[in-house]
Design an enzyme around this catalytic site. Structure first.
Site, PDB file in Angstrom:
ATOM      1  N   LYS A 101       0.793  -1.015  -0.057  1.00  0.00           N
ATOM      2  CA  LYS A 101       0.079   0.147   0.075  1.00  0.00           C
ATOM      3  C   LYS A 101       0.881   1.197   0.054  1.00  0.00           C
ATOM      4  O   LYS A 101       1.455   1.593   1.119  1.00  0.00           O
ATOM      5  CB  LYS A 101      -0.887  -0.214   1.289  1.00  0.00           C
ATOM      6  CG  LYS A 101      -2.121   0.601   1.231  1.00  0.00           C
ATOM      7  CD  LYS A 101      -2.133   2.000   0.664  1.00  0.00           C
ATOM      8  CE  LYS A 101      -1.855   3.048   1.980  1.00  0.00           C
ATOM      9  NZ  LYS A 101      -1.779   4.430   1.536  1.00  0.00           N
ATOM     10  N   GLU A 122       9.582   1.619  10.759  1.00  0.00           N
ATOM     11  CA  GLU A 122      10.580   2.947  10.939  1.00  0.00           C
ATOM     12  C   GLU A 122       9.994   4.070  10.683  1.00  0.00           C
ATOM     13  O   GLU A 122       9.417   4.513   9.666  1.00  0.00           O
ATOM     14  CB  GLU A 122      11.447   2.308   9.478  1.00  0.00           C
ATOM     15  CG  GLU A 122      12.810   3.007   9.497  1.00  0.00           C
ATOM     16  CD  GLU A 122      13.039   4.366   8.686  1.00  0.00           C
ATOM     17  OE1 GLU A 122      13.329   5.364   9.239  1.00  0.00           O
ATOM     18  OE2 GLU A 122      12.617   4.341   7.520  1.00  0.00           O
ATOM     19  N   CYS A 178      14.346  10.797   6.846  1.00  0.00           N
ATOM     20  CA  CYS A 178      14.130  10.612   8.481  1.00  0.00           C
ATOM     21  C   CYS A 178      15.474  10.648   9.085  1.00  0.00           C
ATOM     22  O   CYS A 178      15.608  10.879  10.223  1.00  0.00           O
ATOM     23  CB  CYS A 178      13.606   9.171   8.717  1.00  0.00           C
ATOM     24  SG  CYS A 178      14.284   7.786   7.702  1.00  0.00           S
ATOM     25  N   GLU A 191      10.002  16.723  14.788  1.00  0.00           N
ATOM     26  CA  GLU A 191      10.554  16.764  13.636  1.00  0.00           C
ATOM     27  C   GLU A 191      10.216  17.727  12.405  1.00  0.00           C
ATOM     28  O   GLU A 191       9.032  17.810  12.281  1.00  0.00           O
ATOM     29  CB  GLU A 191      10.390  15.259  12.906  1.00  0.00           C
ATOM     30  CG  GLU A 191      11.073  14.897  11.837  1.00  0.00           C
ATOM     31  CD  GLU A 191      10.441  13.214  11.258  1.00  0.00           C
ATOM     32  OE1 GLU A 191      11.504  12.657  10.548  1.00  0.00           O
ATOM     33  OE2 GLU A 191       9.651  12.861  11.460  1.00  0.00           O
TER      34      GLU A 191
END
Length: 492
Positions: free
Chosen positions: A186, A261, A295, A395
């Site tokens: 997906k 992750e 990331c 973040e």
């Protein structure tokens, strides 16, 4: 089919795609379409189905039907087919890179690099097929041995992020297939085309029907159905920490193995004995590649007071020199993925300055001239007094970096660890004792010592804390796609 992807990458009239389930392309239903926008122009380049729980279940049914035969296929043959897929990715590198540019927005040379990584992920997995090993150990009983076998989970669901749509697909698909699992992808609704293009190549090289399926739509409809279904046996996801928490909760009712992750807030530590020029170049690369949408990006810098002024001057000069522009012209920085993502950065910077952060370089949102269309943000540098401001804690995922000046290594270490995230970290120092201190004291799954970002396929990419569970790459990553079956074999 590949011609349709070429048309989408070249823009013009939008191309319309169906899902890939059980070796067939579903008809392109007119209703419930998801538009795929080019982040640089805002133009719709393609549409895909906004799938439903029924589509999710159809893909799982196909994968469940195909998996036993795929698992019974000798591992070297599975590896051969994955290797052919790697060949096909290599042979179609230019097309796939343009697809990435069209749907994700990264500069073309960086997109070409992503397709190179896509090939390498598949190639490494294919080469691992002959290295699937178990263990035989002695028992306490006479005429008995203990056998431990690595066996596939069954049906693996892969949920990928929008920042590296092709590479993240291959990173999960390759080892899952080599291990004997079937796979349902997906892809993120922002960037579904790369996964569909890889499915077209998988079909072309002869990977059996049902072994690799692709469904499209939103996470809250299709993704949730895939995670909650009793027919998915392992879920592997790359994305935000918020999404990871939701997926973890969705799988809890069935005690389902979940590999996550998630987000990062990588500290970039520069000590007084560092090679400053080298550290500056590393910091530039680690912050601004892919518009800061990685990331493992340099998300916050801790500079020793003795070198802070020199470092900041050089870093700002290099940041000012970076070109923001059309991805096809190979600028340093392309667009952000979407308008709401730019809004998020604007908000973080505003709240940080209100909390006392000083703006050293004000790039900000770009909206005029060549930037009138698309989602643009220029390099911005902040100076904070401590870890309290939002830019040091949240973040950012964009071309903004905050700085805190520290007096010694231990202060830098303590501030770096003062975060809920634990994915990646950077340290520049010439002191080997500090390196050994880091191996014990820095609470991150991946540390770059005197080098910039870019994990290697034979390593192990894993997050601690709110950055995830499990991991990818190398033999440790491959091992996560196996269950262990223990057999007590008695022949007395």
């Amino acid at each position: 089919m590949l011609d349709k992807f070429k048309a989408a990458a070249m823009a013009g009239t939008p191309s319309h795609f169906g899902m890939f389930i059980d070796g067939a392309w579903l008809p392109e239903a007119k209703a419930d379409r998801v538009e795929v926008e080019n982040p640089a122009t805002g133009e719709v380049v393609a549409t895909v189905p906004g799938g439903s729980a029924d589509h999710a279940q159809a893909a799982l049914d196909a994968a469940s039907k195909a998996q036993p035969g795929w698992a019974a296929t000798p591992a070297p043959e599975r590896g051969r087919l994955v290797g052919l897929l790697a060949d096909a990715v290599r042979d179609n590198r230019e097309l796939l890179a343009h697809v990435v540019v069209a749907e994700q927005g990264k500069p073309l040379n960086q997109a070409t690099g992503e397709i190179g990584a896509t090939e390498v992920f598949l190639r490494y997995a294919a080469e691992s097929a002959r290295r699937i090993e178990g263990d035989i150990m002695p028992s306490d009983a006479a005429s008995e041995e203990i056998w431990i076998r690595r066996v596939p989970y069954g049906v693996v669901v892969g949920l990928t992020a929008w920042n590296y749509p092709a590479a993240l697909t291959a990173r999960k698909l390759g080892p899952a297939l080599v291990a004997g699992n079937s796979f349902v992808l997906k892809a993120h609704e922002f960037t579904p085309l790369s996964g569909l293009a890889i499915a077209a190549l998988a079909e072309k090289v002869g990977i059996p029907a049902g072994v690799f399926n692709v469904v499209t739509g939103t996470g809250r409809s299709v993704g949730q159905a895939l995670v909650e279904s009793p027919d998915s046996d392992l879920v592997t996801m790359t994305g935000s920490t918020r999404a990871g928490r939701e997926i973890y909760a969705s799988g809890a009712a069935r005690i389902k193995p979940i590999r996550l992750e998630l987000g990062g807030k990588a500290p970039f530590i520069v000590m007084e004995d560092a090679d400053i020029d080298r550290a500056v170049e590393s910091a530039i690369t680690a912050r601004y590649t892919n518009c800061g949408q990685i990331c493992t990006c340099n998300e916050r810098m801790y500079l020793h007071r003795a070198i802070a002024e020199e470092f900041i001057q050089k870093f700002i000069a290099r940041s000012k020199a970076l070109v923001v522009g059309d991805p096809l012209s190979n600028p340093d920085i392309g667009p952000k993925i979407s308008g709401p993502e730019v809004d998020k950065i604007v908000d973080i910077v505003a709240r940080s300055t209100e909390a006392g952060a000083e703006v050293l370089l004000e790039g900000g949102r770009l909206t005029e001239g060549a930037y009138a269309r698309g989602n643009w943000y220029a390099p911005t540098v902040l100076l904070a007094k401590d870890n309290a401001v939002p830019a040091m804690r949240e973040e950012i995922f964009g071309p903004v970096v905050p700085i805190v000046i520290v007096d010694d290594f231990e202060e830098a270490l303590a501030l770096a660890n003062d975060s809920e995230f634990g994915l990646s970290a950077y340290v520049y120092t010439g002191n080997l004792k500090r390196l050994m201190r880091l191996t014990e004291g820095l609470n991150f799954g991946e540390i770059y010592f005197n080098r910039t970002n870019g994990e290697l396929v034979q390593g192990f990419h894993s997050g601690w804390g709110q950055s995830g569970i499990g991991g990818e790459d190398g033999r440790y990553g491959l091992d996560g796609y196996f269950q262990k079956k223990t057999m007590y074999v008695n022949w007395s």
